[in-house]
Motif scaffolding. Sequence first.
Motif, PDB file in Angstrom:
ATOM      1  N   ARG A 159       0.931  -0.997  -0.062  1.00  0.00           N
ATOM      2  CA  ARG A 159      -0.074  -0.457   0.197  1.00  0.00           C
ATOM      3  C   ARG A 159       0.686   1.027  -0.037  1.00  0.00           C
ATOM      4  O   ARG A 159       0.415   2.484  -0.766  1.00  0.00           O
ATOM      5  CB  ARG A 159      -1.064  -0.068   1.591  1.00  0.00           C
ATOM      6  N   PHE A 160       1.897   0.936   0.295  1.00  0.00           N
ATOM      7  CA  PHE A 160       3.086   2.196   1.040  1.00  0.00           C
ATOM      8  C   PHE A 160       2.914   2.190  -1.128  1.00  0.00           C
ATOM      9  O   PHE A 160       3.526   3.881  -1.139  1.00  0.00           O
ATOM     10  CB  PHE A 160       4.179   1.731   1.533  1.00  0.00           C
ATOM     11  N   GLN A 161       3.957   1.286  -1.932  1.00  0.00           N
ATOM     12  CA  GLN A 161       4.618   1.711  -2.917  1.00  0.00           C
ATOM     13  C   GLN A 161       3.130   2.234  -3.622  1.00  0.00           C
ATOM     14  O   GLN A 161       3.532   3.077  -4.519  1.00  0.00           O
ATOM     15  CB  GLN A 161       5.012   0.194  -3.113  1.00  0.00           C
ATOM     16  N   ARG A 162       2.247   2.479  -3.405  1.00  0.00           N
ATOM     17  CA  ARG A 162       1.471   2.179  -4.627  1.00  0.00           C
ATOM     18  C   ARG A 162       0.882   3.854  -4.264  1.00  0.00           C
ATOM     19  O   ARG A 162       0.300   4.607  -5.225  1.00  0.00           O
ATOM     20  CB  ARG A 162       0.266   1.759  -4.371  1.00  0.00           C
ATOM     21  N   MET A 163       0.778   3.758  -2.876  1.00  0.00           N
ATOM     22  CA  MET A 163       0.744   5.473  -2.358  1.00  0.00           C
ATOM     23  C   MET A 163       1.852   6.429  -3.103  1.00  0.00           C
ATOM     24  O   MET A 163       1.791   7.348  -3.544  1.00  0.00           O
ATOM     25  CB  MET A 163       0.548   5.742  -1.241  1.00  0.00           C
ATOM     26  N   LEU A 164       3.006   6.117  -3.065  1.00  0.00           N
ATOM     27  CA  LEU A 164       3.880   6.546  -3.284  1.00  0.00           C
ATOM     28  C   LEU A 164       4.193   6.843  -4.857  1.00  0.00           C
ATOM     29  O   LEU A 164       4.470   8.301  -4.811  1.00  0.00           O
ATOM     30  CB  LEU A 164       5.093   6.483  -2.433  1.00  0.00           C
ATOM     31  N   TYR A 165       3.608   5.956  -5.528  1.00  0.00           N
ATOM     32  CA  TYR A 165       3.704   5.879  -6.941  1.00  0.00           C
ATOM     33  C   TYR A 165       2.700   6.800  -7.425  1.00  0.00           C
ATOM     34  O   TYR A 165       2.922   7.446  -8.372  1.00  0.00           O
ATOM     35  CB  TYR A 165       3.555   4.604  -7.391  1.00  0.00           C
ATOM     36  N   TRP A 166       1.253   7.168  -7.184  1.00  0.00           N
ATOM     37  CA  TRP A 166      -0.441   7.650  -7.956  1.00  0.00           C
ATOM     38  C   TRP A 166      -0.157   9.145  -7.261  1.00  0.00           C
ATOM     39  O   TRP A 166      -0.037   9.542  -7.833  1.00  0.00           O
ATOM     40  CB  TRP A 166      -1.242   6.566  -7.366  1.00  0.00           C
ATOM     41  N   MET A 167       0.185   8.929  -5.778  1.00  0.00           N
ATOM     42  CA  MET A 167      -0.947  10.299  -4.863  1.00  0.00           C
ATOM     43  C   MET A 167       0.173  11.567  -5.320  1.00  0.00           C
ATOM     44  O   MET A 167       0.203  12.690  -6.139  1.00  0.00           O
ATOM     45  CB  MET A 167      -0.410  10.365  -3.774  1.00  0.00           C
TER      46      MET A 167
END
Length: 451
Positions: A239-247
């Motif tokens: 979840r941290f990786q997805r937030m760091l990519y999309w946000m």
Amino acid sequence: MTPRQTFLCLRNLLLRDARHVLLSDRILVQQASNKSIPQCSFVRTYHQTAPVMFYRRFLDRGKGKVKKKKKEEEDQEIDAKIVEEKLTQLEKVKKPGYKIRIPTYESTTDRYINRIFKKAEEQGEKTEETFNTAIKIYKLNAGLYVRGHIEFGDLALSKLEEYELQYNLEVYKMIFSIFPEGKYLPKSKVDAEFIPFPRQQDAALRVLTKMFDNGVIPDEEFGRMIISRFSQRSKVFTRFQRMLYWMPKFKHMNPWPVPRPPPKDPTQLAVMALKRMSFDLETKITVVNDPRDSCSGKFIASAQSPKQIELLSKHPPSKPIIVEGEHYVYLRKVSQKVFVLKTDREGELPGEEPDYYKAMEEEEDEEMFDFVTPLEEEEQTAIVPKKSVHEQEDGTVYGMCITSDSSKESVQDWIQFLQTNNPALEHIPVLFRIRDADFLLNETLKHEEEE
């Protein structure tokens, strides 16, 4: 021998031994009475064999039950007497006033956690320092096993809006530091696939979802904290990786950005909302204080472009103009009420004309054979001017405004203010269609429930 014969033999033996014992007892009792010896002092001379003892117990079986019943009845009588005595004592003493206790379903951990924040709030106001002191107090008193850290984390997340810290990354790091390091790491890759410690991982995911809802982007330090507590193969790290990519990609996509947190000044919020609503880049937004009472803080924010002024000057004075409202515009979680000056829809609906569909069919039939060959010259047609952004299907928009109190008097003052730049407004009738948006929402909900 048959089983019945063996049973009869054993019964006869038992009866014979029992009769012998009873006769010997009677003889001893007679001798003791003749010699005037106390009956309790004689000693039995026979040997009690196992069958005899069994037979005696068999005979005394009913006597034991009777004794037990007598004892139970005596105990019940004693208990009844004690209860009567206590009741008589209570009747003599006056009943003191008592309070009804409402049962609380909070556990001991929840009560302890709530006390931590109460102690921190007693020391000062609700600021970042008091929030951090509450977390430090919990860490010092948590002990070796860090009990209740999930409940404390959920409570800390719910308190962020009260302390106005929902946009602060450092506060989220402090909350995440409650999870102990190295305790929830998987033992192998296979163990990581089966999601060990799901309750703790769900609690950590709630912290990340709160950050996502408030638009807080995590950094590399936050990622290292996740690795040291749940490893790279956990749900939390994905979840941290997805937030760091999309946000970061969606952060600067809004052409009308709203700062975090949004400003508290109502005039700034009104200007930001009108900029978002107006598509024309040449729109000018002016803020005017209430002419009746300039010290009250009431204002009128008006938005109008030069093209709208031109369209309003060409409006025929026989047709009225309408002021519609209230329309909601949201900036983050703050709502603004917008009023629109516009014309009514031009013409009636096409379905109301009786021969509308027949006329459309005739036009299609005529156009079917009305084509131009490449050898023929095309006829010159009139150039139709392109409509502006303000000319919509439901009417032409001439201006927008946001007032401080959203009252009809403030909207009338706005119309008077527009007459300075639009002298044609003095000769055009203006109709007001002002309705409370909350009232309309309640009416629609009631109508849906009735259906």
